[in-house]
Write an enzyme that holds these catalytic residues in place. Structure first.
Site, mmCIF file in Angstrom:
data_model
loop_
_atom_site.group_PDB
_atom_site.id
_atom_site.type_symbol
_atom_site.label_atom_id
_atom_site.label_comp_id
_atom_site.label_asym_id
_atom_site.label_seq_id
_atom_site.Cartn_x
_atom_site.Cartn_y
_atom_site.Cartn_z
ATOM 1 N N ASP A 24 -12.771 4.879 4.533
ATOM 2 C CA ASP A 24 -11.975 3.902 5.193
ATOM 3 C C ASP A 24 -12.484 3.035 6.465
ATOM 4 O O ASP A 24 -12.965 3.703 7.455
ATOM 5 C CB ASP A 24 -10.702 4.168 5.772
ATOM 6 N N ARG A 40 -13.888 0.703 -3.924
ATOM 7 C CA ARG A 40 -14.418 0.909 -2.681
ATOM 8 C C ARG A 40 -15.609 1.560 -2.712
ATOM 9 O O ARG A 40 -16.001 2.384 -3.627
ATOM 10 C CB ARG A 40 -13.303 1.770 -2.000
ATOM 11 N N LYS A 53 -4.015 -0.596 -6.674
ATOM 12 C CA LYS A 53 -4.991 0.085 -5.814
ATOM 13 C C LYS A 53 -4.841 1.599 -6.179
ATOM 14 O O LYS A 53 -3.563 1.997 -5.792
ATOM 15 C CB LYS A 53 -4.562 -0.391 -4.391
ATOM 16 N N ASP A 92 -6.122 5.285 -5.461
ATOM 17 C CA ASP A 92 -6.831 5.906 -4.398
ATOM 18 C C ASP A 92 -7.009 7.392 -4.883
ATOM 19 O O ASP A 92 -7.095 7.958 -6.279
ATOM 20 C CB ASP A 92 -5.796 6.212 -3.239
ATOM 21 N N ASP A 133 0.831 -1.057 0.013
ATOM 22 C CA ASP A 133 0.005 -0.040 0.141
ATOM 23 C C ASP A 133 0.853 1.340 0.109
ATOM 24 O O ASP A 133 2.101 1.116 -0.441
ATOM 25 C CB ASP A 133 -0.981 -0.148 1.107
ATOM 26 N N ASP A 134 0.472 2.178 0.578
ATOM 27 C CA ASP A 134 1.059 3.717 0.604
ATOM 28 C C ASP A 134 2.704 3.625 1.116
ATOM 29 O O ASP A 134 2.840 2.888 2.042
ATOM 30 C CB ASP A 134 0.301 4.541 1.166
HETATM 31 C C1 GAL Z 1 -6.850 5.590 2.234
HETATM 32 C C2 GAL Z 1 -7.195 4.423 1.668
HETATM 33 C C3 GAL Z 1 -6.536 3.146 2.579
HETATM 34 C C4 GAL Z 1 -4.959 3.432 2.479
HETATM 35 C C5 GAL Z 1 -4.606 4.838 2.621
HETATM 36 C C6 GAL Z 1 -3.091 5.258 2.502
HETATM 37 O O1 GAL Z 1 -7.423 6.581 1.253
HETATM 38 O O2 GAL Z 1 -8.624 4.188 1.529
HETATM 39 O O3 GAL Z 1 -6.965 2.110 2.516
HETATM 40 O O4 GAL Z 1 -4.582 3.118 1.260
HETATM 41 O O5 GAL Z 1 -5.257 5.794 1.790
HETATM 42 O O6 GAL Z 1 -2.744 6.136 2.623
#
Ligand code: GAL
Length: 433
Positions: free
Chosen positions: A207, A203, A145, A147, A68-69
């Site tokens: 979150d 999504r 993924k 965002d 992820d991020d």
């Molecule tokens: C949100 C996302 C999370 C995660 C996060 C990372 O916007 O919904 O699942 O990816 O960013 O910063």
């Protein structure tokens, strides 16, 4: 000519999914974010991939390892504009991680945002879709993924959001590498209406957080169909409410994503996690683990390895369960009946109690089989409780044949899940339909 085109059109499914052949059943895997946030590196990710294998989770279908991020360097390559990884965290590059994950027989995913920055403040992909998609493909990435942070106001109507997300969809397709496209725009502008043929999943809400039902003002919407601020800190029952009308929009290759799982992260009880896992499975959300898979309690393993529940999620029909009714309980909670169909004339239904005390209810089988008709629902059905094991230790205990109703006792925050198969009486009834 016109006739043959018409014939062709009528042979096509009503809704076309993104034509990359992926996610014919909801994707399963593990993602870094819910447990580790920005604290990620090569060791964590490769170690977790190995743990997925050694805990037999890959054999159950958890095959995507998702970064992820916060994998990013401070900036892009100043000469080419290509994305660059943080070399301290990833000394062998994302490609090096991807190679190790592929060697384990798994697939690998990465994260970016359709904005100038990611939600963690790293560089985003807005305006860089082509070079980013090409670079991901060259690293061996199998899943993106994508965002919605820092989108520069390029949202607010479905066509505007569509354009921004379609730019990456096209760029991914143009790489020629099958890359599962997981949109993460938190339900903004109704992706279930505009993203069906550009993404494999989207999504549907702000979150998730590791809580069963606490209202949090940062997840302010009550109805995602009319939501201007998806927010975050959305509890499980709240996301489930959002998902209730949306099952009709999902199917093979294009799924409603209720967000990654929190099972094993410590904020809920065993029964609450059973509810979370069961309901995500029934509505055909992707099942993406969000816990530390290198260090799991027996309870966590019990829940995430229930292969009868996973089979419901991965059923080839790809038909999400629907909420038949939601009734208020005296303790302020509610009782919900959800039901759906599976391949081979099999069915699944769940009774969920969001209240704080035990409740027993006669569940009408006519209600369970609302979609199949009264005649069918009046038949006799063999029921298997998918959270009990049979004598041989397999999930799914035969609890007998039922006609008309079944009495179900559900504890506080608990969900009972049943697979139903027509006994001989009901088989006759379906012939009569
Ligand atoms: C949100 C996302 C999370 C995660 C996060 C990372 O916007 O919904 O699942 O990816 O960013 O910063």
């Amino acid at each position: 000519m016109a006739r043959s085109l018409l014939a062709l059109a009528s042979a096509l499914p009503a809704v076309m999914a993104l034509n990359n052949g992926l996610a014919l059943t909801p994707q399963m895997g593990w993602n870094t974010w819910n447990r580790f946030g920005c604290g990620i590196d090569e060791d964590l990710i490769v170690g977790s991939a190995k743990a997925l294998v050694s805990n037999n989770l890959t054999a159950l279908g958890y095959n995507y390892v998702l970064i992820d991020d916060c994998w990013h360097a401070d900036s892009r390559d100043p000469d080419t504009g290509a994305p660059v990884e943080n070399k301290d965290k990833f000394p062998n590059g994302i490609k090096g991680v991807a190679d190790q994950i592929h060697d384990l027989g798994l697939k690998v995913g990465i994260y970016s945002s359709a904005g100038t920055y990611t939600c963690g403040g790293k560089f985003g992909s807005l305006g860089f879709e082509e070079i980013d998609a090409k670079t991901y493909a060259s690293w061996g990435i199998d899943y993106l993924k994508y965002d919605n942070c820092y989108n520069e106001g390029r949202a607010g109507t479905p066509p505007v959001s569509y354009e921004r997300y379609n730019n990456m969809s096209r760029a991914l397709n143009e790489t020629g590498r099958p890359i599962l496209y997981s949109m993460c725009n938190w339900g903004e502008d109704g992706p279930w209406n505009f993203a069906v043929d550009i993404a494999n999943s989207w999504r549907i809400s702000g979150d998730i957080y590791d809580n069963f039902d606490r209202y949090d003002v940062r997840c302010p919407c009550t109805d995602m169909l009319d939501c201007k601020l998806p927010g975050f800190h959305c509890a499980v029952t709240r996301i489930l409410d959002f998902s209730a009308p949306l099952g009709q929009k999902a199917g093979r290759g294009h799924w409603n994503d209720l967000d990654m799982l929190e099972v094993g992260n410590g904020g809920m009880t065993f029964d609450e996690y059973v509810t979370h896992f069961s309901m995500w499975a029934l509505v055909k959300s992707p099942l993406i683990l969000g816990n530390d898979v290198t260090d799991m309690s027996d309870d966590t393993k019990t829940i995430i390895t229930n292969d009868a529940i996973i089979a419901v999620n991965q059923d080839p029909n790809g038909s999400p369960a629907t909420r038949v009714w939601k009734r208020s309980l005296p303790d302020g909670g509610d009782l919900q009946l959800w039901s759906g169909s599976l391949v081979n004339n099999q069915f699944v239904f769940a009774v969920l109690n969001t209240g704080t005390s035990n409740h027993t209810e006669d569940i009408s089988l006519i209600d369970v089989f609302t979609d199949q008709g009264k005649s069918f629902g009046s038949g006799t059905f063999t029921l298997f409780d998918l959270w009990q094991k049979d004598d041989s230790g397999k999930w799914g205990k035969n609890i007998g044949d039922f006609q008309g109703k079944v009495s179900v006792t559900v504890g506080a925050h608990q969900t009972k899940v049943y697979r139903a198969t027509p006994a001989s009486g009901a088989k006759r009834a379906v012939d009569e339909l």
